[in-house]
Design an enzyme around this catalytic site. Sequence first.
Site, PDB file in Angstrom:
ATOM      1  N   SER A  18      -0.542  12.786 -15.011  1.00  0.00           N
ATOM      2  CA  SER A  18      -1.762  12.867 -15.806  1.00  0.00           C
ATOM      3  C   SER A  18      -1.817  14.263 -16.400  1.00  0.00           C
ATOM      4  O   SER A  18      -1.215  15.202 -15.860  1.00  0.00           O
ATOM      5  CB  SER A  18      -3.001  12.643 -14.935  1.00  0.00           C
ATOM      6  OG  SER A  18      -4.197  12.969 -15.615  1.00  0.00           O
TER       7      SER A  18
ATOM      8  N   TYR B 138      -8.836  14.739  -7.659  1.00  0.00           N
ATOM      9  CA  TYR B 138      -7.856  13.963  -8.450  1.00  0.00           C
ATOM     10  C   TYR B 138      -6.840  14.905  -9.082  1.00  0.00           C
ATOM     11  O   TYR B 138      -5.629  14.668  -9.016  1.00  0.00           O
ATOM     12  CB  TYR B 138      -8.598  13.170  -9.521  1.00  0.00           C
ATOM     13  CG  TYR B 138      -7.703  12.375 -10.451  1.00  0.00           C
ATOM     14  CD1 TYR B 138      -7.142  11.173 -10.046  1.00  0.00           C
ATOM     15  CD2 TYR B 138      -7.450  12.833 -11.740  1.00  0.00           C
ATOM     16  CE1 TYR B 138      -6.338  10.437 -10.904  1.00  0.00           C
ATOM     17  CE2 TYR B 138      -6.645  12.104 -12.604  1.00  0.00           C
ATOM     18  CZ  TYR B 138      -6.094  10.907 -12.184  1.00  0.00           C
ATOM     19  OH  TYR B 138      -5.298  10.179 -13.038  1.00  0.00           O
TER      20      TYR B 138
ATOM     21  N   LYS C 274      -2.729  15.214  -8.558  1.00  0.00           N
ATOM     22  CA  LYS C 274      -1.772  15.106  -9.656  1.00  0.00           C
ATOM     23  C   LYS C 274      -0.946  16.387  -9.803  1.00  0.00           C
ATOM     24  O   LYS C 274       0.237  16.322 -10.156  1.00  0.00           O
ATOM     25  CB  LYS C 274      -2.504  14.769 -10.953  1.00  0.00           C
ATOM     26  CG  LYS C 274      -3.129  13.377 -10.972  1.00  0.00           C
ATOM     27  CD  LYS C 274      -2.074  12.296 -10.792  1.00  0.00           C
ATOM     28  CE  LYS C 274      -2.644  10.899 -10.983  1.00  0.00           C
ATOM     29  NZ  LYS C 274      -1.597   9.848 -10.927  1.00  0.00           N
TER      30      LYS C 274
ATOM     31  N   ASP D  43       0.879  -1.166   0.000  1.00  0.00           N
ATOM     32  CA  ASP D  43       0.000   0.000   0.000  1.00  0.00           C
ATOM     33  C   ASP D  43       0.916   1.216   0.000  1.00  0.00           C
ATOM     34  O   ASP D  43       1.624   1.461   0.980  1.00  0.00           O
ATOM     35  CB  ASP D  43      -0.892  -0.005   1.236  1.00  0.00           C
ATOM     36  CG  ASP D  43      -1.929   1.109   1.237  1.00  0.00           C
ATOM     37  OD1 ASP D  43      -1.677   2.163   0.595  1.00  0.00           O
ATOM     38  OD2 ASP D  43      -2.979   0.956   1.887  1.00  0.00           O
TER      39      ASP D  43
END
Length: 285
Positions: free
Chosen positions: A145, A158, A162, A66
């Site tokens: 991304s 998100y 990023k 993890d």
Amino acid sequence: MRRPTGRAAREPGGAVVTGAGRGLGRRIAGLLVARGHRVLLTDRDGDSARAAAEELGGAATALAVDVRDQGQVEAARDAALDLAGRLDVWVNNAGVLVTGPAWEQDEATRRLMIEVNACGTINGTVAAIDAMRGNGGGHVVNVVSLAGLTAVAGEAVYAASKHAALGFSLSTMADLRVAGVRDIRISCVCPDGIWTPMLHDKLRDPRSALSFSGRLLTPEEVADAVRRVLDRPRPVTSIPRWRGALSRLADAAPTAGLAAIPLMAARGRRVQRKILAGGGPRAGK
């Protein structure tokens, strides 16, 4: 931490790929095996990592990790050193995407994305630097991304995670240079939407429409971009380049960029509907 014993500089050493149980991570691990590395595939789902490693053969092994847990990440680092004696490549690929406005997401969901996408990248990069510094150097590749370059409706948290990963990577590269460390490189690969299980699951979600507004990439295309970065390091590589340039332009002129987002989202929703209707991942392209 066990320190590497040293090997000929031209012989490939160890490599670690996070989130390697399926999709893009699995492809990148295969690329590194083909390049002669001993590769440790990590994933929170240990079974999927082990299955992928078995498919890749004796040069690959697996470990349940993890990436939010620094101790588990350091254990992966040490396992990679045990495998090969030296760590050459570390690819931070593990990621989580949950769509929707931030005010509709609970704290646990927001924290999950930040901790996996940003803190996981930080943990992996720091562990890799610890193994590489003073021991022949190496290359850290962070899969970011296009959401790390500009605003993305429906993916605010998100995108924040990023942006954090990109800012951390470039700033850490600057720290290495200030410290006089020149044999460790950090590269960010910033792809558009990738046709992987993570995106498959978003087909019926209109809030993820922007991920479908460009040309959907295959895992093979992004893995090939990683190959090119390993051969010729660059701080930031956007895939495709034109979408990266468009993202940076939108970021430089945010008023115009924000005004264009509804049009792009509408295009993405059309593509989602065409794919659901049987048009395939290239529908509307």
